[in-house]
Design a protein around this motif. Structure first.
Motif, PDB file in Angstrom:
ATOM      1  N   ARG A 101     -11.656 -36.066 -46.375  1.00 15.23           N
ATOM      2  CA  ARG A 101     -11.218 -34.698 -46.095  1.00 15.23           C
ATOM      3  C   ARG A 101     -12.032 -33.676 -46.891  1.00 15.23           C
ATOM      4  NH1 ARG A 101      -9.313 -32.437 -42.344  1.00 15.23           N
ATOM      5  NH2 ARG A 101      -8.414 -30.852 -43.695  1.00 15.23           N
ATOM      6  N   PRO A 102     -12.469 -32.583 -46.234  1.00 16.26           N
ATOM      7  CA  PRO A 102     -13.153 -31.515 -46.968  1.00 16.26           C
ATOM      8  C   PRO A 102     -12.191 -30.667 -47.789  1.00 16.26           C
ATOM      9  CG  PRO A 102     -12.949 -30.917 -44.659  1.00 16.26           C
ATOM     10  CD  PRO A 102     -12.455 -32.334 -44.782  1.00 16.26           C
ATOM     11  N   MET A 103     -10.895 -30.711 -47.427  1.00 15.91           N
ATOM     12  CA  MET A 103      -9.865 -30.006 -48.183  1.00 15.91           C
ATOM     13  C   MET A 103      -8.556 -30.776 -48.083  1.00 15.91           C
ATOM     14  SD  MET A 103      -8.984 -26.735 -45.728  1.00 15.91           S
ATOM     15  CE  MET A 103     -10.611 -26.056 -46.005  1.00 15.91           C
ATOM     16  N   ALA A 104      -7.657 -30.538 -49.011  1.00 15.31           N
ATOM     17  CA  ALA A 104      -6.405 -31.301 -49.059  1.00 15.31           C
ATOM     18  C   ALA A 104      -5.471 -30.913 -47.917  1.00 15.31           C
ATOM     19  CB  ALA A 104      -5.709 -31.082 -50.394  1.00 15.31           C
ATOM     20  N   VAL A 105      -4.634 -31.866 -47.516  1.00  8.78           N
ATOM     21  CA  VAL A 105      -3.545 -31.622 -46.567  1.00  8.78           C
ATOM     22  C   VAL A 105      -2.251 -32.002 -47.265  1.00  8.78           C
ATOM     23  CG1 VAL A 105      -2.505 -32.258 -44.369  1.00  8.78           C
ATOM     24  CG2 VAL A 105      -4.999 -32.080 -44.552  1.00  8.78           C
ATOM     25  N   VAL A 106      -1.374 -31.026 -47.490  1.00  4.72           N
ATOM     26  CA  VAL A 106      -0.085 -31.263 -48.134  1.00  4.72           C
ATOM     27  C   VAL A 106       0.984 -30.591 -47.289  1.00  4.72           C
ATOM     28  CG1 VAL A 106       1.307 -30.971 -50.203  1.00  4.72           C
ATOM     29  CG2 VAL A 106      -1.163 -31.353 -50.419  1.00  4.72           C
ATOM     30  N   GLN A 107       1.938 -31.373 -46.790  1.00  4.40           N
ATOM     31  CA  GLN A 107       2.991 -30.845 -45.919  1.00  4.40           C
ATOM     32  C   GLN A 107       4.339 -31.429 -46.307  1.00  4.40           C
ATOM     33  OE1 GLN A 107       1.690 -31.905 -41.934  1.00  4.40           O
ATOM     34  NE2 GLN A 107       0.425 -30.077 -41.750  1.00  4.40           N
ATOM     35  N   GLU A 108       5.397 -30.643 -46.098  1.00  3.30           N
ATOM     36  CA  GLU A 108       6.777 -31.108 -46.291  1.00  3.30           C
ATOM     37  C   GLU A 108       7.583 -30.826 -45.034  1.00  3.30           C
ATOM     38  OE1 GLU A 108       8.759 -29.860 -49.773  1.00  3.30           O
ATOM     39  OE2 GLU A 108       7.326 -30.778 -51.156  1.00  3.30           O
ATOM     40  N   ASN A 109       8.561 -31.715 -44.773  1.00  9.09           N
ATOM     41  CA  ASN A 109       9.425 -31.581 -43.594  1.00  9.09           C
ATOM     42  C   ASN A 109       8.588 -31.345 -42.339  1.00  9.09           C
ATOM     43  OD1 ASN A 109      11.820 -31.851 -45.152  1.00  9.09           O
ATOM     44  ND2 ASN A 109      11.639 -29.699 -45.767  1.00  9.09           N
ATOM     45  N   THR A 110       7.638 -32.201 -42.147  1.00  9.79           N
ATOM     46  CA  THR A 110       6.736 -32.108 -41.009  1.00  9.79           C
ATOM     47  C   THR A 110       6.999 -33.268 -40.064  1.00  9.79           C
ATOM     48  OG1 THR A 110       4.404 -31.875 -40.388  1.00  9.79           O
ATOM     49  CG2 THR A 110       4.905 -33.396 -42.199  1.00  9.79           C
ATOM     50  N   THR A 111       6.123 -33.477 -39.120  1.00 10.71           N
ATOM     51  CA  THR A 111       6.185 -34.649 -38.246  1.00 10.71           C
ATOM     52  C   THR A 111       4.908 -35.450 -38.428  1.00 10.71           C
ATOM     53  OG1 THR A 111       5.143 -33.547 -36.354  1.00 10.71           O
ATOM     54  CG2 THR A 111       7.562 -33.400 -36.540  1.00 10.71           C
ATOM     55  N   TYR A 116      -1.023 -35.870 -38.590  1.00  6.89           N
ATOM     56  CA  TYR A 116      -2.162 -36.526 -37.931  1.00  6.89           C
ATOM     57  C   TYR A 116      -3.201 -35.490 -37.499  1.00  6.89           C
ATOM     58  CZ  TYR A 116      -4.058 -40.299 -34.897  1.00  6.89           C
ATOM     59  OH  TYR A 116      -4.828 -41.271 -34.291  1.00  6.89           O
ATOM     60  N   ARG A 117      -2.724 -34.414 -36.864  1.00  7.95           N
ATOM     61  CA  ARG A 117      -3.645 -33.377 -36.385  1.00  7.95           C
ATOM     62  C   ARG A 117      -4.181 -32.530 -37.543  1.00  7.95           C
ATOM     63  NH1 ARG A 117       0.272 -33.700 -32.481  1.00  7.95           N
ATOM     64  NH2 ARG A 117       1.480 -32.000 -33.386  1.00  7.95           N
ATOM     65  N   ALA A 118      -3.369 -32.323 -38.584  1.00  6.66           N
ATOM     66  CA  ALA A 118      -3.846 -31.564 -39.741  1.00  6.66           C
ATOM     67  C   ALA A 118      -4.991 -32.275 -40.444  1.00  6.66           C
ATOM     68  CB  ALA A 118      -2.694 -31.322 -40.718  1.00  6.66           C
ATOM     69  N   CYS A 119      -5.071 -33.595 -40.265  1.00 13.61           N
ATOM     70  CA  CYS A 119      -6.144 -34.377 -40.883  1.00 13.61           C
ATOM     71  C   CYS A 119      -7.389 -34.459 -40.004  1.00 13.61           C
ATOM     72  CB  CYS A 119      -5.643 -35.779 -41.206  1.00 13.61           C
ATOM     73  SG  CYS A 119      -4.450 -35.835 -42.559  1.00 13.61           S
ATOM     74  N   GLY A 120      -7.396 -33.744 -38.888  1.00 18.88           N
ATOM     75  CA  GLY A 120      -8.602 -33.665 -38.070  1.00 18.88           C
ATOM     76  C   GLY A 120      -8.506 -34.247 -36.683  1.00 18.88           C
ATOM     77  N   ALA A 121      -7.465 -35.009 -36.381  1.00 13.67           N
ATOM     78  CA  ALA A 121      -7.313 -35.556 -35.031  1.00 13.67           C
ATOM     79  C   ALA A 121      -6.838 -34.454 -34.082  1.00 13.67           C
ATOM     80  CB  ALA A 121      -6.315 -36.710 -35.041  1.00 13.67           C
ATOM     81  N   TYR A 122      -7.072 -34.634 -32.806  1.00 14.68           N
ATOM     82  CA  TYR A 122      -6.540 -33.674 -31.835  1.00 14.68           C
ATOM     83  C   TYR A 122      -5.665 -34.353 -30.782  1.00 14.68           C
ATOM     84  CZ  TYR A 122     -10.608 -35.074 -28.950  1.00 14.68           C
ATOM     85  OH  TYR A 122     -11.551 -35.782 -28.240  1.00 14.68           O
ATOM     86  N   ALA A 123      -5.339 -35.617 -30.998  1.00  7.42           N
ATOM     87  CA  ALA A 123      -4.465 -36.343 -30.076  1.00  7.42           C
ATOM     88  C   ALA A 123      -3.004 -35.997 -30.331  1.00  7.42           C
ATOM     89  CB  ALA A 123      -4.670 -37.843 -30.238  1.00  7.42           C
ATOM     90  N   GLN A 124      -2.231 -35.903 -29.267  1.00  6.52           N
ATOM     91  CA  GLN A 124      -0.783 -35.739 -29.381  1.00  6.52           C
ATOM     92  C   GLN A 124      -0.145 -37.103 -29.614  1.00  6.52           C
ATOM     93  OE1 GLN A 124       0.894 -32.719 -29.259  1.00  6.52           O
ATOM     94  NE2 GLN A 124      -1.136 -31.783 -29.214  1.00  6.52           N
ATOM     95  N   ILE A 125       0.969 -37.113 -30.340  1.00  2.93           N
ATOM     96  CA  ILE A 125       1.673 -38.362 -30.637  1.00  2.93           C
ATOM     97  C   ILE A 125       2.994 -38.391 -29.879  1.00  2.93           C
ATOM     98  CG2 ILE A 125       2.716 -39.794 -32.430  1.00  2.93           C
ATOM     99  CD1 ILE A 125      -0.302 -39.667 -32.631  1.00  2.93           C
ATOM    100  N   ASP A 126       3.133 -39.345 -28.978  1.00  6.11           N
ATOM    101  CA  ASP A 126       4.408 -39.538 -28.281  1.00  6.11           C
ATOM    102  C   ASP A 126       5.396 -40.243 -29.217  1.00  6.11           C
ATOM    103  OD1 ASP A 126       3.243 -38.412 -26.036  1.00  6.11           O
ATOM    104  OD2 ASP A 126       2.700 -40.351 -25.160  1.00  6.11           O
ATOM    105  N   ASN A 127       6.699 -40.041 -28.949  1.00  2.00           N
ATOM    106  CA  ASN A 127       7.758 -40.642 -29.782  1.00  2.00           C
ATOM    107  C   ASN A 127       7.555 -40.297 -31.259  1.00  2.00           C
ATOM    108  OD1 ASN A 127       8.825 -41.977 -27.457  1.00  2.00           O
ATOM    109  ND2 ASN A 127       7.309 -43.586 -27.714  1.00  2.00           N
ATOM    110  N   ASP A 128       7.265 -39.036 -31.506  1.00  4.95           N
ATOM    111  CA  ASP A 128       6.983 -38.560 -32.865  1.00  4.95           C
ATOM    112  C   ASP A 128       8.230 -38.670 -33.738  1.00  4.95           C
ATOM    113  OD1 ASP A 128       5.400 -37.579 -34.847  1.00  4.95           O
ATOM    114  OD2 ASP A 128       4.997 -35.643 -33.890  1.00  4.95           O
ATOM    115  N   PHE A 129       8.042 -38.640 -35.057  1.00  5.21           N
ATOM    116  CA  PHE A 129       9.166 -38.743 -35.974  1.00  5.21           C
ATOM    117  C   PHE A 129       8.938 -37.828 -37.178  1.00  5.21           C
ATOM    118  CE2 PHE A 129       6.137 -42.109 -36.935  1.00  5.21           C
ATOM    119  CZ  PHE A 129       5.955 -41.987 -38.314  1.00  5.21           C
ATOM    120  N   VAL A 130      10.011 -37.561 -37.890  1.00  4.88           N
ATOM    121  CA  VAL A 130       9.971 -36.619 -39.019  1.00  4.88           C
ATOM    122  C   VAL A 130       9.431 -37.321 -40.260  1.00  4.88           C
ATOM    123  CG1 VAL A 130      11.367 -35.168 -40.545  1.00  4.88           C
ATOM    124  CG2 VAL A 130      11.858 -35.246 -38.087  1.00  4.88           C
ATOM    125  N   VAL A 131       8.597 -36.595 -41.019  1.00  5.63           N
ATOM    126  CA  VAL A 131       8.048 -37.096 -42.282  1.00  5.63           C
ATOM    127  C   VAL A 131       8.477 -36.132 -43.389  1.00  5.63           C
ATOM    128  CG1 VAL A 131       5.942 -37.645 -43.559  1.00  5.63           C
ATOM    129  CG2 VAL A 131       6.070 -38.108 -41.093  1.00  5.63           C
TER     130      VAL A 131
END
Length: 299
Positions: A101-111, A116-131
């Motif tokens: 990563r060129p910069m950090a990714v820090v998230q709370e109460n996300t999915t 996944y997308r914040a880390c550079g992917a552009y795919a959608q995730i089916d059956n997503d869940f809370v993190v």
């Protein structure tokens, strides 16, 4: 073993492609493509690092991340010695999560999909869940913390019809078999509770009252600490797929990671499916290799 230079067209001639391997995995990057081409007709300039190719039974887009040109083969075609080049490519929609990563990714109460997308992917995730929380620091490779999140959820990523979805391992194991290998088990097999007790740890953490909480602990296992993790996720982290068998077969591109196969009456999950073609002196050889495993719930 088709490789296209653009979606739906400009196919590299099959006599130029020496070998071809398409891998399906239960991993944050669920597809990889590897192929070897002869360096004729300007092919090298078309499959350079950073270029896109399309291939596989699903005709997906891949990003070339590595090329490895071999020594001359000692054969002459026209005025030039023949050479070949191995090409490694990752599924384009999520190739970025395999790079630092060129910069950090820090998230709370996300999915999971948002992380996944914040880390550079552009795919959608089916059956997503809370993190509850996710972090990947600058200079780190996102696929590792993403795998940890999936482990704590007791899930894995599967790809079907060009779409990526999260599936719980318990639900994966309950699927109906897509094929039956046979009544006699002739697969290569690994069995070792000794290794399982070393490789599948018991996890523990602390709660808001600073008391210890832990996952299953009825067996003597290695122990690891996971900060700020509840009992449910600690239990999930010790429920894993353990590879136990390897099966070689005729080409079966329809079988993908996440499918269930029945081997001698036992249902096993496909952890990795490798489908390969190779040109040998004008004859084409095709085969598949399947790495199978079972769900192990630590107690």
């Amino acid at each position: 073993m088709n490789v296209f230079l653009r979606e739906g067209g400009d196919m590299i001639p099959t006599d130029v492609v020496v070998a071809w391997r398409n891998r399906s995995d239960l991993a944050p990057v669920p597809r990889t493509l590897e192929f070897t081409v002869k360096l004729i007709d300007g092919v090298e300039a078309k499959v350079k690092e950073g270029a896109s190719v399309w291939g596989g039974r699903e005709n997906l887009q891949y990003l070339i991340v590595k090329t490895d040109r071999s020594q001359p083969l000692g054969q002459v075609q026209g005025a030039n010695q023949q050479q070949s080049m191995k090409v490694t490519a990752l599924l384009h929609s999520c190739a970025s999560i395999a790079s630092a990563r060129p910069m950090a990714v820090v998230q709370e109460n996300t999915t999971f999909g948002a992380a996944y997308r914040a880390c550079g992917a552009y795919a959608q995730i089916d059956n997503d869940f809370v993190v509850p929380r996710f972090s990947c620091f600058k200079g780190k490779i996102p696929s590792y913390p993403l795998v940890q999140v999936l482990q704590e959820e007791g899930a894995a990523l599967v790809m079907r019809g060009g779409r990526i979805g999260a599936m719980r391992l318990a639900d994966m194991a309950k699927q109906l078999p897509v094929d039956n290998i046979g009544q006699i088990d002739s697969s290569a097999m690994i069995a070792s509770e000794y290794l399982q007790l070393q490789d599948v740890p018991m996890f523990y953490s602390t709660n808001a009252e600073a008391s210890l909480v832990q996952g299953p602990s009825n067996q003597v296992r290695t122990v690891e600490f996971r900060p700020r993790t509840d009992v449910r996720r600690l239990r999930n982290a010790s429920s894993v797929l353990v590879r136990s068998k390897t099966v070689d077969s005729t080409i079966c591109q329809q079988i993908l990671a996440g499918d269930v196969l029945q081997v001698a009456g036992e249902n096993l999950i496909v952890i990795t499916a490798l489908h390969a073609f190779e040109n040998l002196e004008g004859a084409q050889e095709s085969r598949s290799r399947l790495w199978l495993g079972r769900l192990v719930n630590a107690v």
